[in-house]
Structure formats: structure tokens, C-alpha cells
Design an enzyme around this catalytic site. Structure first.
Site: not given
Ligand code: G3H
Ligand code: 13P
Ligand code: ZN
Length: 310
Positions: A82, A134
């Protein structure tokens, strides 16, 4: 069963009404609570570890905990990094057996984000590992108050298309109004669904990811506060908004804060109600149970992925 990638999982979730839950892991009880829930619900599951979690648990323990979870439950699990901050940590996780990594270059300029994402994609794909990137900035409570601010921080659909095309990334985390932590909105919760739909329309084959997707259930906030905690005014993403997002290309929904709240509330309760206890199993056990119940609820009632394991 085994460590698997998100490929097949997302292919199934992409054109459906459900999403896969990605839950952050930090220790044994958290891992167990999550995989026990996935097994009970026959749901697909992603276990994700941040750099901080790997440092806390130590990389070797983290890996072995997940392997033990697979052996113990007999389910398939994705092990995901993550918010990898650079190429090196992504490479390290690929080399040590993660099946999915996130390179988060969202704070860098567009071209820099593309450059490093591409580098991570090349390395990961060579090793059979999938990559999430992202684009856009997750807004804080003070941000995204008007259209101009939203355009400046949220994911631009055209840029998203160019980004995916040029990087070859497997999935894309988008900014549409969520943010990390327990204080997501000051007033009425707002997610930019129009933008999400545009992104999904322009890159229909790319699984989208929603970070900062905890709902901050008020019952847990109240329990925390009742038993000596101090988390006033915490507010998360309403559950029905997450269910809606799953219908528009969102295949992965990230949850960490809610696990923290559930575990902390329960441990606080046991400690206050049973001050004579000092056996860690007597409070970590209920903490694990609270995580399992919370994750089952999310899989069944929010992400609608119960019964969808491969
Ligand atoms: O998005 C961040 C996750 O909640 C992980 O947080 O870096 O404190 O482990 P952490
Ligand atoms: P929350 O803080 O809303 O749980 O978000 C977690 C997350 O996005 C992990 O990457
Ligand atoms: Zn996140």
C-alpha cells in the site's frame, strides 16, 4: 490455496456491482480477523501492508503471517504493498513475494509520476506482479470545497486515460473526494460521482481503486469515546456511497481506519470493564473478533462481494 494477483479478481469485479475489499494489516490478530471474515463470507480479499506496517511487523513476519493465513484458512489471498513511495520499496516487495504493489506518485508532477510508475510496471510485470498507481490528490477536510479546488485536486479523466496508456498500469487509484483517516468531511459528505463515471467511461477496462474509504461507523467512535478514547467529530464515507462507487468501475475499496477503530474500541471496552485482566489474549482476542465482524459486514452489506471468491 495460494497467493494470487488481482488480475482475475478485478476482471470479474469490473463489470459487476461489487468491489473487492483491501484491508490494511499490521499484526497477527488483524490478519486473522480479516481472513476469517473472507472465509466465512466466501469473499475475495486483498491484504495490504504499508511501509510503516512492514517496518512495525518486520518484513519476514509480515510475509509469514500471510502465508500462515492461507495455510490455516485455505483461501486465496492477494498480498499488496500500500502506498509504495518509490521504485526501491516496490522492487523490494516484488522480490520478497508480494503479488501486487502500489506505486504512489500522486504528489509528484504528472511526468515524474508516469516515469516512475512505468519503471515499476516494467519490473513488476517481468516478475508476474500487478501494479496500482494513483493520479490526483486525496482531499483533506479543508480541501475541495468548490469546483475550482476540486478540479485542481481530483483526478482529471483525460489525464487518467493518458496515464494508463503511457504506463501500462493494471489499476488506478482515483481522487473523487475521499481522504485518509477518521476526519473525512466537515459538513455533508460529498463524492464526485460525475467525475468517477467520466473516468470509467474513458478507461472502461481499467479497474479503479478507492482509497480513504472507511465509513467511520459512529457506534465504534462512540464506544472509543465512552471507554476513555478521544476521537470527537470523526466522520467517514457513507456506506451507500461505497456501494454506488462499486457500480462505476471501482474494483478495490481500501479500509484501514475502520479496522483501527473497531479493534481499539473493543480493547478499550475490555480493559475498562475488566480492569483485573492482564492476559493480552483476553483483549487482543475480542479485538480480533471485532475486526472479523466489521470486515464481514463490509463484504456482505457494503462491497457486496460475499460469495464472489474465485
Ligand atoms: O493509507 C494509509 C494506510 O492507512 C496505512 O497507514 O502508513 O500508518 O500504516 P500507515
Ligand atoms: P482509510 O483511512 O479511510 O481507512 O483509508 C485506508 C487507505 O486508503 C489505505 O490505503
Ligand atoms: Zn490509501
Amino acid at each position: 490455496m495460494a497467493l494470487i494477483t488481482t488480475k482475475e479478481m478485478f476482471a470479474k469485479a469490473l463489470n459487476s456491482d461489487y468491489a473487492v475489499g483491501a484491508f490494511n494489516i499490521n499484526n497477527m490478530e488483524i490478519v486473522q480477523g480479516i481472513v476469517d471474515a473472507a472465509k466465512a463470507e466466501n469473499a475475495p480479499v486483498i491484504l495490504q501492508a504499508s511501509a510503516g506496517a512492514r517496518k512495525y511487523a518486520r518484513p519476514a513476519y509480515m510475509k509469514k503471517l500471510v502465508e500462515a493465513a492461507i495455510e490455516d484458512t485455505g483461501i486465496d489471498v492477494v498480498l499488496h504493498l500500500d502506498h509504495g513511495a518509490d521504485f526501491e520499496i516496490c522492487k523490494d516487495c516484488v522480490d520478497s513475494g508480494f503479488t501486487s504493489v502500489m506505486y504512489d506518485g500522486s504528489k509528484h508532477p504528472f511526468e515524474e509520476n508516469i516515469k516512475v510508475t512505468k519503471q515499476v510496471v516494467e519490473y513488476a510485470h517481468d516478475h508476474g506482479v500487478v501494479v496500482e498507481a494513483e493520479l490526483g490528490k486525496l482531499a483533506g477536510v479543508e480541501d475541495a470545497v468548490n469546483v475550482a479546488a476540486r478540479d485542481a485536486t481530483f483526478t482529471d479523466p483525460e489525464e487518467a486515460a493518458e496515464f494508463v496508456e503511457r504506463t501500462g498500469v493494471d489499476s488506478l487509484a482515483v481522487a473523487i473526494g475521499t481522504s485518509h483517516g477518521a476526519y473525512k468531511f466537515k459538513g455533508t459528505p460529498y463524492l464526485d460521482f460525475e467525475r468517477l463515471q467520466k473516468i470509467h467511461e474513458i478507461i472502461p477496462d481499467t479497474p479503479l481503486v478507492l482509497h480513504g474509504a472507511s465509513s467511520v461507523p459512529q457506534e465504534f467512535v462512540e464506544l472509543c469515546n465512552k471507554y476513555g478514547g478521544n476521537v470527537p467529530g470523526a466522520q467517514g464515507v457513507p456506506e451507500d456511497m461505497l456501494t454506488e462507487a462499486a457500480k462505476h468501475g471501482v474494483c478495490k475499496i481500501n479500509v484501514d481506519t475502520d479496522l483501527r477503530l473497531a479493534m481499539t474500541a473493543e480493547i478499550r471496552r475490555v480493559m475498562v470493564e475488566h480492569p483485573e485482566e492482564f492476559d493480552p489474549r483476553k483483549y487482543l482476542g475480542p479485538g480480533r473478533e471485532a475486526i472479523m465482524k466489521m470486515v464481514q459486514h463490509k463484504m456482505r452489506d457494503v462491497m457486496l462481494c460475499s460469495g464472489k471468491a474465485l
